[in-house]
Design a protein around this motif. Structure first.
Motif, PDB file in Angstrom:
ATOM      1  N   GLY A  73       0.299 -10.694 -11.991  1.00  0.00           N
ATOM      2  CA  GLY A  73      -0.294  -9.572 -11.333  1.00  0.00           C
ATOM      3  C   GLY A  73      -2.034  -9.960 -10.881  1.00  0.00           C
ATOM      4  N   PHE A  74      -2.359 -10.891 -11.545  1.00  0.00           N
ATOM      5  CA  PHE A  74      -4.006 -11.108 -11.360  1.00  0.00           C
ATOM      6  C   PHE A  74      -4.280 -11.930 -10.047  1.00  0.00           C
ATOM      7  CE2 PHE A  74      -4.180 -10.864 -15.997  1.00  0.00           C
ATOM      8  CZ  PHE A  74      -4.630  -9.853 -16.078  1.00  0.00           C
ATOM      9  N   PHE A  75      -3.164 -12.772  -9.489  1.00  0.00           N
ATOM     10  CA  PHE A  75      -3.534 -13.328  -8.379  1.00  0.00           C
ATOM     11  C   PHE A  75      -3.491 -12.463  -7.082  1.00  0.00           C
ATOM     12  CE2 PHE A  75      -1.704 -16.099  -4.433  1.00  0.00           C
ATOM     13  CZ  PHE A  75      -3.043 -16.383  -4.000  1.00  0.00           C
ATOM     14  N   PRO A  76      -2.324 -11.585  -6.755  1.00  0.00           N
ATOM     15  CA  PRO A  76      -2.271 -10.744  -5.855  1.00  0.00           C
ATOM     16  C   PRO A  76      -3.448  -9.592  -6.179  1.00  0.00           C
ATOM     17  CG  PRO A  76      -0.526 -10.277  -7.508  1.00  0.00           C
ATOM     18  CD  PRO A  76      -1.101 -11.633  -7.547  1.00  0.00           C
ATOM     19  N   GLY A  77      -3.714  -9.347  -7.484  1.00  0.00           N
ATOM     20  CA  GLY A  77      -5.003  -8.611  -7.654  1.00  0.00           C
ATOM     21  C   GLY A  77      -6.191  -8.802  -6.990  1.00  0.00           C
ATOM     22  N   SER A  78      -6.608 -10.284  -7.361  1.00  0.00           N
ATOM     23  CA  SER A  78      -7.533 -10.935  -6.521  1.00  0.00           C
ATOM     24  C   SER A  78      -7.781 -10.553  -4.986  1.00  0.00           C
ATOM     25  CB  SER A  78      -7.847 -12.169  -7.054  1.00  0.00           C
ATOM     26  OG  SER A  78      -8.011 -12.330  -8.661  1.00  0.00           O
ATOM     27  N   LEU A  79      -6.378 -11.117  -4.561  1.00  0.00           N
ATOM     28  CA  LEU A  79      -6.438 -10.802  -3.123  1.00  0.00           C
ATOM     29  C   LEU A  79      -6.815  -9.296  -2.425  1.00  0.00           C
ATOM     30  CD1 LEU A  79      -3.157 -12.510  -2.290  1.00  0.00           C
ATOM     31  CD2 LEU A  79      -5.292 -13.681  -1.890  1.00  0.00           C
ATOM     32  N   TRP A  80      -6.261  -8.465  -3.353  1.00  0.00           N
ATOM     33  CA  TRP A  80      -6.645  -6.972  -3.012  1.00  0.00           C
ATOM     34  C   TRP A  80      -8.135  -6.749  -3.149  1.00  0.00           C
ATOM     35  CZ3 TRP A  80      -3.593  -4.591   0.037  1.00  0.00           C
ATOM     36  CH2 TRP A  80      -2.403  -4.695  -0.015  1.00  0.00           C
ATOM     37  N   GLN A  81      -8.869  -7.474  -4.114  1.00  0.00           N
ATOM     38  CA  GLN A  81     -10.299  -7.301  -4.515  1.00  0.00           C
ATOM     39  C   GLN A  81     -11.029  -7.826  -3.452  1.00  0.00           C
ATOM     40  OE1 GLN A  81     -11.479  -5.541  -6.927  1.00  0.00           O
ATOM     41  NE2 GLN A  81     -10.656  -5.912  -8.727  1.00  0.00           N
ATOM     42  N   VAL A  82     -10.544  -9.126  -2.880  1.00  0.00           N
ATOM     43  CA  VAL A  82     -11.576  -9.657  -1.351  1.00  0.00           C
ATOM     44  C   VAL A  82     -11.260  -8.643  -0.395  1.00  0.00           C
ATOM     45  CG1 VAL A  82     -11.586 -11.450  -0.136  1.00  0.00           C
ATOM     46  CG2 VAL A  82     -11.440 -11.653  -2.985  1.00  0.00           C
ATOM     47  N   ALA A  90      -4.650 -10.786   7.872  1.00  0.00           N
ATOM     48  CA  ALA A  90      -4.193 -12.064   7.332  1.00  0.00           C
ATOM     49  C   ALA A  90      -4.117 -11.931   5.798  1.00  0.00           C
ATOM     50  CB  ALA A  90      -4.467 -13.200   7.936  1.00  0.00           C
ATOM     51  N   LEU A  91      -5.247 -11.494   5.525  1.00  0.00           N
ATOM     52  CA  LEU A  91      -5.483 -11.331   3.941  1.00  0.00           C
ATOM     53  C   LEU A  91      -4.516 -10.340   3.355  1.00  0.00           C
ATOM     54  CD1 LEU A  91      -6.938 -12.668   1.630  1.00  0.00           C
ATOM     55  CD2 LEU A  91      -8.918 -10.984   1.962  1.00  0.00           C
ATOM     56  N   LYS A  92      -4.835  -9.216   3.910  1.00  0.00           N
ATOM     57  CA  LYS A  92      -3.570  -7.992   3.366  1.00  0.00           C
ATOM     58  C   LYS A  92      -2.239  -8.495   3.590  1.00  0.00           C
ATOM     59  CE  LYS A  92      -2.518  -3.323   4.858  1.00  0.00           C
ATOM     60  NZ  LYS A  92      -2.937  -2.187   5.843  1.00  0.00           N
ATOM     61  N   ALA A  93      -1.847  -9.221   4.528  1.00  0.00           N
ATOM     62  CA  ALA A  93      -0.486  -9.628   4.686  1.00  0.00           C
ATOM     63  C   ALA A  93      -0.266 -10.615   3.528  1.00  0.00           C
ATOM     64  CB  ALA A  93      -0.240 -10.218   5.891  1.00  0.00           C
ATOM     65  N   SER A  94      -1.037 -11.375   3.129  1.00  0.00           N
ATOM     66  CA  SER A  94      -0.805 -12.387   1.853  1.00  0.00           C
ATOM     67  C   SER A  94      -0.896 -11.338   0.699  1.00  0.00           C
ATOM     68  CB  SER A  94      -2.038 -12.949   1.911  1.00  0.00           C
ATOM     69  OG  SER A  94      -1.961 -14.317   2.833  1.00  0.00           O
ATOM     70  N   ALA A  95      -1.733 -10.460   0.594  1.00  0.00           N
ATOM     71  CA  ALA A  95      -1.797  -9.421  -0.574  1.00  0.00           C
ATOM     72  C   ALA A  95      -0.464  -8.618  -0.759  1.00  0.00           C
ATOM     73  CB  ALA A  95      -3.061  -8.656  -0.550  1.00  0.00           C
ATOM     74  N   ILE A  96       0.080  -8.144   0.380  1.00  0.00           N
ATOM     75  CA  ILE A  96       1.354  -7.595   0.190  1.00  0.00           C
ATOM     76  C   ILE A  96       2.340  -8.308   0.057  1.00  0.00           C
ATOM     77  CG2 ILE A  96       3.096  -6.304   1.865  1.00  0.00           C
ATOM     78  CD1 ILE A  96       0.650  -5.340   3.254  1.00  0.00           C
ATOM     79  N   ARG A  97       2.480  -9.632   0.433  1.00  0.00           N
ATOM     80  CA  ARG A  97       3.562 -10.416   0.123  1.00  0.00           C
ATOM     81  C   ARG A  97       3.657 -10.741  -1.295  1.00  0.00           C
ATOM     82  NH1 ARG A  97       2.261 -13.779   3.705  1.00  0.00           N
ATOM     83  NH2 ARG A  97       1.030 -15.280   2.410  1.00  0.00           N
ATOM     84  N   TRP A  98       2.413 -11.248  -1.904  1.00  0.00           N
ATOM     85  CA  TRP A  98       2.358 -11.774  -3.336  1.00  0.00           C
ATOM     86  C   TRP A  98       2.610 -10.370  -4.361  1.00  0.00           C
ATOM     87  CZ3 TRP A  98       2.878 -16.442  -5.358  1.00  0.00           C
ATOM     88  CH2 TRP A  98       2.577 -17.521  -4.542  1.00  0.00           C
ATOM     89  N   THR A  99       2.300  -9.231  -3.845  1.00  0.00           N
ATOM     90  CA  THR A  99       2.258  -8.077  -4.747  1.00  0.00           C
ATOM     91  C   THR A  99       3.805  -7.915  -4.865  1.00  0.00           C
ATOM     92  OG1 THR A  99       0.199  -7.078  -4.373  1.00  0.00           O
ATOM     93  CG2 THR A  99       1.880  -5.609  -4.963  1.00  0.00           C
ATOM     94  N   ALA A 125      -2.814  -2.209  -4.608  1.00  0.00           N
ATOM     95  CA  ALA A 125      -2.126  -2.079  -3.602  1.00  0.00           C
ATOM     96  C   ALA A 125      -2.062  -0.761  -3.170  1.00  0.00           C
ATOM     97  CB  ALA A 125      -0.753  -2.665  -3.423  1.00  0.00           C
ATOM     98  N   TYR A 126      -1.604   0.242  -4.201  1.00  0.00           N
ATOM     99  CA  TYR A 126      -1.479   1.611  -3.855  1.00  0.00           C
ATOM    100  C   TYR A 126      -2.940   2.249  -3.470  1.00  0.00           C
ATOM    101  CZ  TYR A 126      -0.654   6.573  -4.375  1.00  0.00           C
ATOM    102  OH  TYR A 126      -0.244   7.885  -3.983  1.00  0.00           O
ATOM    103  N   ARG A 127      -3.911   1.871  -4.212  1.00  0.00           N
ATOM    104  CA  ARG A 127      -5.249   2.341  -3.952  1.00  0.00           C
ATOM    105  C   ARG A 127      -5.635   2.137  -2.409  1.00  0.00           C
ATOM    106  NH1 ARG A 127     -10.243  -0.207  -4.545  1.00  0.00           N
ATOM    107  NH2 ARG A 127      -9.263  -1.807  -5.591  1.00  0.00           N
ATOM    108  N   LEU A 128      -5.331   0.864  -2.071  1.00  0.00           N
ATOM    109  CA  LEU A 128      -6.064   0.468  -0.637  1.00  0.00           C
ATOM    110  C   LEU A 128      -5.088   0.817   0.389  1.00  0.00           C
ATOM    111  CD1 LEU A 128      -7.683  -2.936  -2.036  1.00  0.00           C
ATOM    112  CD2 LEU A 128      -8.795  -0.883  -1.085  1.00  0.00           C
ATOM    113  N   THR A 129      -3.854   0.982   0.215  1.00  0.00           N
ATOM    114  CA  THR A 129      -2.772   1.310   1.431  1.00  0.00           C
ATOM    115  C   THR A 129      -2.326   2.620   1.260  1.00  0.00           C
ATOM    116  OG1 THR A 129      -0.856   0.276   0.249  1.00  0.00           O
ATOM    117  CG2 THR A 129      -2.304  -1.075   1.349  1.00  0.00           C
TER     118      THR A 129
END
Length: 427
Positions: A73-82, A90-99, A125-129
């Motif tokens: 969970g930490f890699f998608p979590g880091s994507l969401w942090q950034v 593009a970053l959001k799409a990556s975060a969604i995909r990995w989540t 993901a829920y907090r930001l979307t």
């Protein structure tokens, strides 16, 4: 390596003393920009991989893990942090995909780490979307986590069993200090579903852990083993620390973070007192180096702390730093500082020191290096002789979280505008 690291420590001390804090927000933005570049490298490196990034091997190549490890969970979590810092399609799409690759974990019940696995990913993901599907996934994950709770012990079972490092006993109901971090998922589930059973499990676990897993000075035992039939404590041992009676640095970090969060969600002053005691132990310990990045165990090199008979394959108990423990603690201390009134500064200043040390060239990698991880010089488990002086994905996550929290505090904003605070969901 240790001589080189010692020289680097002197360099970072000079760096800190020479720095004039004219604009802390500029500092934060600079390191978030560097983080963005690094995670974009990581996304590319992971493009054709099935697993999730965790660390690097001795050759400097990335080591991945499957979704059932405790760290995916930490890699998608880091994507969401950034993404939260710099929204980008593009970053959001990556975060969604990995989540969303982790969605099957909402039914996972084989160990206790669903908070790390699901809340760091789907929670952000829920907090930001605001996607209601993510909320439902998290509530189901809380149901799965709750199946590991037993009223006899009053705790959520961590591992399915644990063999003593002394090699003589196998415990059937181990509870590790890390387990506190999973309670945030349960508090969230009560808040969004109205089901108070999650809240009751969380505070029962918190109370029994506070009773059984700490010494008088608020230092922590790593593993407390319960009798599954009677609920009695059968043993207090370590799995990743130096000795049963020592204080494993990352375990103490989990404790500070955990009880600070539990106070946020309950408003119970007992938890605030505990969090402050645990934090005071950490930041005032005589063995905490000047740059505030701890050794992997607070009692390394001291008399009276003997490693387990079978625990060290190479008897390597060197003075390695654990930057992951500092990243977790820095984030926790920033939050704790907001609850300590006029004494908040005594927690905020050490947190800032830790962040600045982690952001220095000693611990902070340049984009495209360090296996595309952000933070260097972490320790996974010395007793298992694994992940020693390497980057770790969770160090990156909590470093980014600490930077976010620091920026919010600089702007005078609340870190958590919504929390349970007892009331309708209380005891």
């Amino acid at each position: 390596m240790k001589k080189v690291l010692f020289v680097c420590m002197l360099s970072v001390a000079s760096f800190l003393s020479a720095f004039a804090p004219a604009d802390e927000e500029v500092f934060i933005n600079r390191h978030m920009d560097l983080a963005r570049a690094q995670v974009e490298y990581m996304v590319q490196a992971m493009k054709d991989k099935e697993g999730f990034p965790r660390t690097i091997n001795t050759s400097g190549n990335m080591v991945t893990t499957n979704m059932y490890d405790w760290t995916p969970g930490f890699f998608p979590g880091s994507l969401w942090q950034v993404y939260a810092y710099a929204p980008d399609t593009a970053l959001k799409a990556s975060a969604i995909r990995w989540t969303e690759r982790l969605e099957p974990l909402k039914f996972f019940t084989e160990h206790h780490d669903l908070g790390f696995m699901m809340y760091c990913s789907f929670g952000n993901a829920y907090r930001l979307t605001g996607n209601p599907k993510y909320k439902d996934d998290l509530v189901q994950a809380a149901r799965s986590l709750s199946t590991r709770f037993d009223p006899k012990t009053g705790c959520i079972k961590s591992w399915n069993n644990f063999r003593s490092w002394h090699g003589t006993k196998v415990y059937q109901y181990p509870v590790i200090i890390d387990n506190l971090m999973n309670l945030e998922l349960l508090f969230f589930a009560t808040r969004v579903s109205g089901d108070s059973s999650f809240y009751k499990v969380a505070i029962t676990h918190a109370d029994n852990t506070l009773k059984n897993q700490f010494r008088k000075d608020y230092s922590s035992y790593h593993v407390v083993c319960y009798n599954p039939e009677t609920g009695a404590v059968e043993g207090r041992e370590t799995a990743q620390g130096l000795a049963d009676n020592s204080t494993w640095a990352r375990g103490q970090a989990w404790a500070i973070y955990g009880y600070t969060m539990i106070y946020r969600e309950t408003g119970d002053a007992r938890y605030l007192k505990a969090a402050r005691g645990m934090a005071d132990f950490f930041i005032h310990h005589k063995n905490l180096p000047a740059d505030k990045i701890p050794y992997w165990d607070f009692n390394i090199g001291q008399e009276g702390y003997t490693p387990g008979v079978n625990s060290y394959a190479r008897k390597d108990t060197g003075h390695y730093r654990d930057a992951s423990a500092a990243a977790i603690t820095a984030s926790a201390l920033l939050e704790l500082s907001t609850y300590a009134g006029k004494e908040g500064k005594q927690y905020r200043q050490p947190a800032i020191q830790m962040i600045r040390s982690l952001a220095s060239p000693v611990y902070r990698s340049e984009p495209g290096t360090n296996g595309n991880f952000l933070i260097k010089h972490c320790v996974g488990s010395i007793p298992h002789q694994t992940e020693i002086d390497v980057p770790l994905v969770y160090a990156d996550y909590y470093f980014l979280e600490a930077l976010h929290r620091y920026k919010l505090l600089l702007k005078g904003e609340k870190l958590f505008p919504v929390a349970l605070k007892g009331g309708v969901h209380g005891r």
